[in-house]
Enzyme design. Structure first.
Site, PDB file in Angstrom:
ATOM      1  N   ASP A 171       0.832  -1.207   0.000  1.00  0.00           N
ATOM      2  CA  ASP A 171       0.000   0.000   0.000  1.00  0.00           C
ATOM      3  C   ASP A 171       0.863   1.253   0.000  1.00  0.00           C
ATOM      4  OD1 ASP A 171      -2.121   1.741   0.124  1.00  0.00           O
ATOM      5  OD2 ASP A 171      -2.410   1.517   2.275  1.00  0.00           O
ATOM      6  N   ASP A 207      -1.377   6.367  -6.836  1.00  0.00           N
ATOM      7  CA  ASP A 207      -1.675   5.324  -5.863  1.00  0.00           C
ATOM      8  C   ASP A 207      -1.716   3.960  -6.544  1.00  0.00           C
ATOM      9  OD1 ASP A 207      -2.454   4.125  -3.444  1.00  0.00           O
ATOM     10  OD2 ASP A 207      -4.574   4.379  -3.900  1.00  0.00           O
TER      11      ASP A 207
END
Length: 459
Positions: A121, A333
């Site tokens: 992440d 992201d």
């Protein structure tokens, strides 16, 4: 028309870009912050596996599942940012943690090492896994870590800088306890400790991580924990004190079923990034990384504008800027599937796409995506050819001309071709579909991010 590029799959949808190549879409990738030892250069490469890998899904089905997860991730970010903004009036700040993610990485924890899979992440910092004794643990594909069986496990003291970097901690007599929440009811709570982690046979000692004894929420059960790669002091990148890391994500089509090891996406840490770039030198699109003091974990980019075909969308310059209160801006992201644009900008893009794409708009809302087109009827049910406008993102210092498969996904079964983008409010996100088959290089010393077109399955 420019030379065409043919990608072979079981069922083929030909997409032709205006003023752009033909493409094919388918239905069917130490300074170490070490509390024990001095800095020693650590560099490694690990394979990444999509969370839906091996589930025998078509590309379109995997896209839809990713969009559902992405919508929840976006909602979580927006809710956390709203909370942060309301707290800022009382001089209290709280970081936003994205949580979840779309790619898993294998690693080993402890001595002797035990193998685990964890979610990668780039939108959060903390490294954590589920630990015994576990008062509340979710079902995971890997076992719960038992610190009593490791000779290198050590609790972190309350005076340690890692403990002080936690957004929420409690000082107990036997060490630092943490609570790390992800904006909804998802959270991990337990003891902050150091341990030896092994990445692709490369051991890293003294790595700070959360030993979670109370873990709850949605989205974490694909792995046994999470590896944060954000900009904060708790992340893997910061603890290793690496100035450079990168990832290369294969096409969404390449990992729809059990694929071979050499076709998987990959994460590269440290000097190996430079070695790979040297051997795969090609066109490089480099743009500055922007910092947002209100949300220090995220990697922000300066998006100046967007072109559809030959039309520069009349987007206000302030649309993608970081506001004085910390809202707005665009982050890159790896854990969000599609790109989300601030609503006014997306509305312009959607309108222009409809204008330039000579297909009927599908208004059934059956896919979960904001813009889909009906495919034309054809005598051959296995292939159809359509034309779509090219799409260019104009970042500060780099105009990124996206390949068609990085934003238009077709499905012969449903008879639809959909734009892999959506609208947002409060923050924009450059998602992983748009990043596929690019080496995405984070250079934290130069404060830049580079997109390098790469055949990720051949690295």
């Amino acid at each position: 028309m420019a030379a065409s590029l043919l990608l072979s799959f079981s069922t083929i949808l030909f997409i032709i870009l205006f003023i752009s190549p033909c493409i094919t879409l388918s239905t069917s990738r130490r300074i170490l912050h070490d509390h024990v030892s001095k800095h020693r250069e650590t560099s490694f490469r690990v394979a990444l596996k999509h969370v839906d890998s091996g589930k025998n899904l078509t590309k379109f089905e995997r896209l839809q599942r990713g969009v559902m997860r992405g919508n929840l991730r976006l909602e979580r970010l927006i809710n956390n940012m709203m909370a942060t903004l309301s707290e800022s009036n009382s001089q209290v700040t709280s970081s936003v943690h994205a949580g979840n993610g779309e790619f898993l990485m294998n690693l080993a924890i402890g001595t002797p090492p035990e193998t685990y899979s964890a979610i990668m992440d780039t939108g959060s910092d903390l490294i954590w896994t589920q630990c015994k004794p576990c008062t509340k643990c979710f079902d995971a594909p890997t076992p719960i870590f038992d610190p009593k069986k490791s000779s290198t496990f050590s609790k972190v003291s309350c005076s340690d800088s890692l403990c002080q970097a936690l957004p929420t901690s409690d000082c107990e007599s036997d060490g630092c306890e943490y609570l790390y929440s992800y904006g909804d009811y998802s959270s991990t709570q337990g003891v902050l400790a150091t341990e030896t982690f092994t990445f692709d046979k490369v051991p890293v000692s003294g790595l700070g991580f959360g030993c979670g004894e109370d873990n709850e929420g949605s989205g974490f059960n694909q792995g046994g924990g999470l590896v944060g790669l954000g900009r904060g002091p708790l992340s893997l990148v910061s603890q290793l004190k690496q100035s450079k890391f990168s990832y290369c994500l294969t096409s969404i089509n390449d990992d729809t079923s059990s694929s071979s090891e050499n076709s998987k996406s990959s994460l590269v840490m440290g000097s190996l990034t430079s070695d790979i770039l040297t051997s795969n030198s090609t066109t490089v699109f480099t743009t500055p990384l922007i910092k947002n003091p209100s949300q220090p974990s995220f990697y922000y980019l300066s998006l100046l504008g967007i072109s559809v075909g030959n039309v520069d969308l009349p987007i206000k310059k302030s649309t993608f800027a970081i506001n004085s209160d910390g809202s707005g801006g665009m982050i890159v992201d790896s854990g969000t599937t599609i790109t989300y644009l601030e609503e006014s900008a997306f509305d312009m893009l959607k309108k222009e796409f409809i204008s330039q794409t000579k297909l009927d708009v599908d208004n059934s809302d059956s896919t979960g995506l904001d813009l889909c087109f009906g495919l034309p009827a054809t005598d051959d049910s296995s292939e159809v050819s359509i034309e779509i406008p090219k799409l260019v993102f104009h970042f500060d210092g780099a105009s990124l001309d996206l390949p068609g498969e990085n934003y238009m996904i077709g499905d012969m079964k449903s008879g639809l071709a959909c734009l892999a983008m959506g609208s947002s409010s409060g923050i924009s996100i450059f998602g992983n579909i748009q990043q596929q088959n690019m080496m995405v290089v984070h250079d934290l010393e130069k404060e830049t991010l580079s997109f390098i077109p790469t055949k990720c399955d051949q690295l």
